[in-house]
Design a protein around this motif. Structure first.
Motif, short mmCIF file in Angstrom:
data_model
loop_
_atom_site.label_atom_id
_atom_site.label_comp_id
_atom_site.label_asym_id
_atom_site.label_seq_id
_atom_site.Cartn_x
_atom_site.Cartn_y
_atom_site.Cartn_z
N PRO A 83 38.49 42.12 35.98
CA PRO A 83 38.86 43.32 35.22
C PRO A 83 38.34 44.57 35.94
CG PRO A 83 37.86 41.66 33.79
CD PRO A 83 37.64 41.20 35.21
N VAL A 84 39.11 45.64 35.88
CA VAL A 84 38.72 46.89 36.54
C VAL A 84 38.75 48.01 35.50
CG1 VAL A 84 39.18 48.49 38.42
CG2 VAL A 84 39.79 46.09 38.68
N LYS A 85 37.60 48.53 35.19
CA LYS A 85 37.53 49.61 34.21
C LYS A 85 37.69 50.94 34.93
CE LYS A 85 35.02 47.21 30.60
NZ LYS A 85 33.95 47.28 29.58
N ASN A 86 38.95 51.24 35.28
CA ASN A 86 39.26 52.45 36.04
C ASN A 86 38.57 53.68 35.45
OD1 ASN A 86 41.00 50.72 37.35
ND2 ASN A 86 42.74 52.13 37.30
N ASN A 87 37.94 54.45 36.32
CA ASN A 87 37.29 55.68 35.88
C ASN A 87 38.31 56.67 35.35
OD1 ASN A 87 36.06 58.64 36.86
ND2 ASN A 87 34.58 57.25 35.91
#
Length: 531
Positions: A83-87
């Protein structure tokens, strides 16, 4: 403590598809509602692999519709991604605190998932069968173009959206979706059992499932230290994918001596964590001093001797030569210096990497003979940034995808792929619309995010540049940022990975937000698949 645990368990029970371990999935897959489902075996398999989960410990709800967010979660797990918690959020309706945010962002970064228009994703909407077809084709990196078989395959072919027809034909050919009774039912909602069958069909293909189980292989991941203490640098590296450290330790001075700023504690730590150290050898952009060294055979020999002695003393793995603002007349001297340095360091098992700017045919790069330097050095590090520089009278991107791609392809005409490392920016620039040359400055990705999230700021994804353009107002004047973040960096990593180069580098460690590392890892992993 018992009360706290009880509350925590209650909260987790409300979160759909909360990640669980494979062991827990196997032991708790006694679903009471799948015995009569045609997808029972597929459901059991996906749960055992940690890809799917029940809606409770005893229920899977096979007939329930799958939401777009849930399908994204299935896809991330199946592809072995993070998972990538995009800024910077790709959509206005996906909250960063939502359970699905990292999975939706990961799929969007890789261009597998798309929004529903007007900057929204509609995460809780049910996914349709034709949308699922498109998702499966993109997950498997398949090409889709022909639609000629649809009219003879499905009696409801005319009901399939024009954009979806190539995808529907492709999933039929792949055996992932077939429909029933001559119908594809493109607008029907996908149920949980249908989703299980589709995804399990991927795992049943040995040539696909074997790749999905492969370990990550990122190659060289080089990180430059800048404006940080050794303790700060170590922490930055620990939170990243970096396996090759470039501390700024050695610099040429006007006495033709190499100043030594080595920190032995970093060497000890790097060795204990199985990371290499290639300290930077710099010239501080002093053209006259650099000319004094490069134009003299005796001075070149002296510097090579000093550097070699330091490499021996500290048992270094290599040296990263970072000479900038070198005069065009020093072209032969630069080649001679790197040739001599590489020959000397090779005798003690150390490597030489050389930092170079993109070859734009200007005086800035005239001193660098890319072909000859590439032949004698171990690695050429292409600094893939400064498309628009500090002081540029024209505002624009630091590193748009087309510009970086052209720079890399130009480099590859002179240097073999196995020696090329592409350096990516972990910074960007805040531009004044009124005076770009004098009213603009460099900012970190964290500072960029603060501006992007501020009230009144606007952003738009530019598909040709593969970047967000952020606009905001300061003191009544418009300012702009061509953003570097997880989504834009993903595009550049995929492009470079496709070219099978030696690895990536990052200027500079500490400029990034935490999410970019999972995005970079995902891009490299996904691009490695050859479905």
């Amino acid at each position: 403590m018992a009360a706290v645990l009880f509350v925590a368990l209650c909260i987790l029970a409300l979160v759909p598809f909360f990640p669980i371990s494979v062991e827990a999935a196997v032991s708790k897959q006694q679903f009471q509602d799948i015995n009569t489902s045609y997808a029972k075996e597929a459901i059991t398999h996906l749960v055992s692999e940690g890809i799917a989960a029940g809606t409770s410990e005893t229920r899977f709800e096979p007939k329930k519709a799958v939401t777009r967010a849930e399908f994204a979660t299935f896809a991330v797990r199946l592809l072995g991604l993070k998972p990538v918690k995009n800024n910077i959020s790709p959509y206005s309706d996906t909250r960063t605190t939502a359970w699905y945010y990292g999975n939706v962002s990961a799929m969007t970064n890789l261009s597998i998932l798309e929004g529903k228009g007007q900057g929204t994703f509609q995460p809780n909407a049910s996914i349709t069968r034709e949308e699922a077809a498109a998702l499966l084709v993109r997950m498997l990196k398949q090409t889709s173009g022909s639609t000629g078989l649809l009219s003879t395959t499905y009696v409801d072919a005319s009901d399939i959206s024009v954009w979806a027809k190539p995808y529907v034909q492709k999933v039929y050919q792949l055996g992932l979706m077939r429909g029933s009774d001559g119908l594809f039912r493109p607008q029907d909602q996908v149920t949980r059992e249908e989703a299980a069958v589709m995804l399990d069909a991927i795992l049943q293909k040995k040539e696909w499932s074997q790749q999905l189980g492969n370990a990550d292989s990122l190659g060289i991941q080089l990180g430059w230290q800048y404006n940080s203490t050794t303790a700060e640098f170590k922490k930055q590296v620990e939170q990243s994918e970096v396996n090759t450290l470039v501390p700024r330790w050695f610099f040429l001075n006007s006495s033709m001596q190499i100043t030594d700023h080595t920190d032995a504690t970093l060497l000890t730590w790097a060795s204990s964590t199985n990371r290499e150290v290639w300290p930077l050898l710099g010239n501080r952009s002093d053209a006259a001093m650099t000319h004094q060294m490069l134009s003299s055979s005796a001075n070149r020999t002296s510097v090579v001797t000093q550097v070699t002695a330091y490499v021996k003393k500290y048992q270094l793995d290599g040296i990263n030569v970072d000479f900038e603002n070198v005069l065009p007349e020093d072209r032969a001297g630069m080649t001679a210096f790197v040739t001599s340095l590489a020959a000397s360091l090779h005798t003690i098992g150390a490597v030489v990497s050389v930092d170079v700017s993109p070859d734009l045919g200007t005086d800035w790069t005239e001193a660098f003979d890319y072909a000859k330097l590439g032949a004698v050095s171990d690695y050429m590090v292409l600094m893939g940034y400064e498309e628009h520089w500090n002081g540029d009278p024209i505002a624009g991107s630091v590193a748009s995808l087309p510009w970086v791609e052209n720079a890399l392809d130009t480099m590859l005409t002179n240097v073999v792929r196995a020696k090329v490392i592409l350096a990516l920016p972990l910074y960007t620039r805040d531009w004044s619309s009124a005076s770009p040359a004098t009213g603009s400055w460099d900012i970190t990705l964290a500072e960029q995010g603060t501006r992007a999230h501020a009230a009144g700021s606007v952003r738009q994804w530019n598909a040709s540049l593969e970047q967000y353009i952020i606009g905001y107002s300061s003191n009544g004047l418009a300012r702009y940022i061509w953003a570097e973040e997880s989504r834009s960096l993903t595009a550049k990593v995929r492009m470079s990975t496709d070219r099978k180069i030696a690895g990536l580098a990052y200027w500079y460690m500490g400029g990034e937000t935490a999410d970019v590392w999972n995005a970079i890892s995902n891009a490299s992993r996904f691009e490695s698949y050859l479905f």
